[in-house]
Design a protein around this motif. Structure first.
Motif, PDB file in Angstrom:
ATOM      1  N   VAL A  78     -12.477  -9.593  -1.774  1.00  0.00           N
ATOM      2  CA  VAL A  78     -12.243 -10.835  -1.041  1.00  0.00           C
ATOM      3  C   VAL A  78     -10.991 -11.545  -1.552  1.00  0.00           C
ATOM      4  N   ARG A  79     -10.099 -11.849  -0.635  1.00  0.00           N
ATOM      5  CA  ARG A  79      -8.875 -12.564  -1.018  1.00  0.00           C
ATOM      6  C   ARG A  79      -9.183 -13.989  -1.464  1.00  0.00           C
ATOM      7  N   ARG A  80      -9.943 -14.736  -0.679  1.00  0.00           N
ATOM      8  CA  ARG A  80     -10.304 -16.115  -1.035  1.00  0.00           C
ATOM      9  C   ARG A  80     -11.588 -16.485  -0.304  1.00  0.00           C
ATOM     10  N   PRO A  81     -12.681 -16.738  -1.018  1.00  0.00           N
ATOM     11  CA  PRO A  81     -13.969 -16.960  -0.357  1.00  0.00           C
ATOM     12  C   PRO A  81     -14.024 -18.186   0.545  1.00  0.00           C
ATOM     13  N   GLY A  82     -13.108 -19.135   0.377  1.00  0.00           N
ATOM     14  CA  GLY A  82     -13.090 -20.300   1.266  1.00  0.00           C
ATOM     15  C   GLY A  82     -12.295 -20.081   2.538  1.00  0.00           C
ATOM     16  N   CYS A  83     -11.598 -18.952   2.635  1.00  0.00           N
ATOM     17  CA  CYS A  83     -10.723 -18.681   3.779  1.00  0.00           C
ATOM     18  C   CYS A  83     -11.529 -18.411   5.047  1.00  0.00           C
ATOM     19  N   PHE A 140      -9.847  -4.776  -9.237  1.00  0.00           N
ATOM     20  CA  PHE A 140      -9.896  -4.192  -7.903  1.00  0.00           C
ATOM     21  C   PHE A 140      -8.634  -4.529  -7.116  1.00  0.00           C
ATOM     22  N   TYR A 141      -8.138  -5.722  -7.291  1.00  0.00           N
ATOM     23  CA  TYR A 141      -6.936  -6.155  -6.577  1.00  0.00           C
ATOM     24  C   TYR A 141      -5.718  -5.365  -7.065  1.00  0.00           C
ATOM     25  N   GLY A 187      -6.407  -8.539  -0.860  1.00  0.00           N
ATOM     26  CA  GLY A 187      -7.568  -7.726  -1.204  1.00  0.00           C
ATOM     27  C   GLY A 187      -7.667  -6.513  -0.308  1.00  0.00           C
ATOM     28  N   GLY A 188      -8.881  -6.236   0.169  1.00  0.00           N
ATOM     29  CA  GLY A 188      -9.072  -5.073   1.033  1.00  0.00           C
ATOM     30  C   GLY A 188     -10.516  -4.610   1.010  1.00  0.00           C
TER      31      GLY A 188
END
Length: 264
Positions: A78-83, A140-141, A187-188
């Motif tokens: 996850v890049r940003r959980p608030g996105c 992971f990133y 992320g991915g």
């Protein structure tokens, strides 16, 4: 090639081929791209289990390889959980948990690289609704970036493709969101084979809201499933969902072609 085929533009031919897989027996055996994420960068990543309790001092630490030691595992990075867009990807994947986890036997986990305020708990409670881990070292990133973190510029929010991604999210899921936290580290998604067999499928986020095609995710899940040979009905179930997703993608591309804001 027929005279009718000669009259198709390259885009029209692409769209037609995208939904013309009439040979069902080949759909789930289709060759997916060769994963490029190095397995040696993944197995020793230390993760913190965020599912245990709220006390960060007593949360369990695990090695990433333990997640796929006995069964395949889907990892949403996850890049940003608030996105808004990350939440959309999470909730769309979560709708397939019954098929992916309960029927195909593939564990689904999400990793985040930071915990800011209540962003992770909100993300998990309302969208992902599953197992989630903290990847404090951003292992992971880095692995998805072949050893380096991949960053996107904040100005990417003005890209036509990103604007279209937000528009798609608003129409399809209309998730709540905010700007809290670091959202530039890309992320991915990964699908891991059991044991030390390596990466079965990977998708590297290229910009904000760039998600792994769900039809490819389901194809890869079916291919690595340890249960597919014991339940003959699974093949038909997954084929049905893959065809449905392909048709939805076909319709979306048609709309984008009219709007002039999407790229194939």
């Amino acid at each position: 090639m027929s005279a009718d085929t000669d009259m198709w533009s390259p885009k029209e031919q692409y769209l037609k081929e995208m939904v013309s897989d009439t040979n069902k027996s080949e759909i789930l055996q289709a060759e997916l791209h060769t994963p490029t994420t190095p397995y040696n960068l993944l197995q020793e990543i230390e993760l913190t289990d965020l599912n245990i309790n709220s006390n960060t001092d007593t949360r369990k630490k695990i090695k990433a390889r333990s997640l796929w030691e006995n069964a395949p595992c889907l990892v949403l990075v996850v890049r940003r959980p608030g996105c808004w867009l990350c939440r959309q990807e999470a909730i769309k994947l979560a709708t397939y948990r019954e098929l992916i986890t309960n029927k195909l036997g593939i564990d689904m986990i999400a990793v985040v690289h930071e915990t800011v305020r209540n962003q992770v708990s909100d993300f998990n409670m309302d969208y992902w609704m599953g197992s989630i881990y903290l990847d404090e070292s951003k292992g992971f990133y880095r692995a998805l970036g072949n050893g380096e973190l991949k960053w996107e510029s904040p100005f990417a929010m003005l890209k036509p493709t990103v604007l279209m991604n937000y528009r798609r999210q608003k129409k399809e899921t209309d998730c709540d969101g905010n700007m809290v936290g670091e959202g530039r580290i890309l992320g991915g998604l990964l699908i891991m084979k059991p044991g030390d067999q390596g990466v079965a499928f990977d998708y590297h986020e290229k910009t904000f809201g760039d998600h792994a095609p769900l039809e490819h995710v389901l194809q890869a899940c079916y291919q690595v499933s340890l249960k597919k040979n014991t339940n003959p009905d699974l093949k038909q179930q997954v084929e049905k969902e893959v065809e449905k997703l392909k048709n939805e993608g076909f319709k979306r591309v048609e709309v984008c072609s009219v709007d002039g804001l999407c790229e194939l």
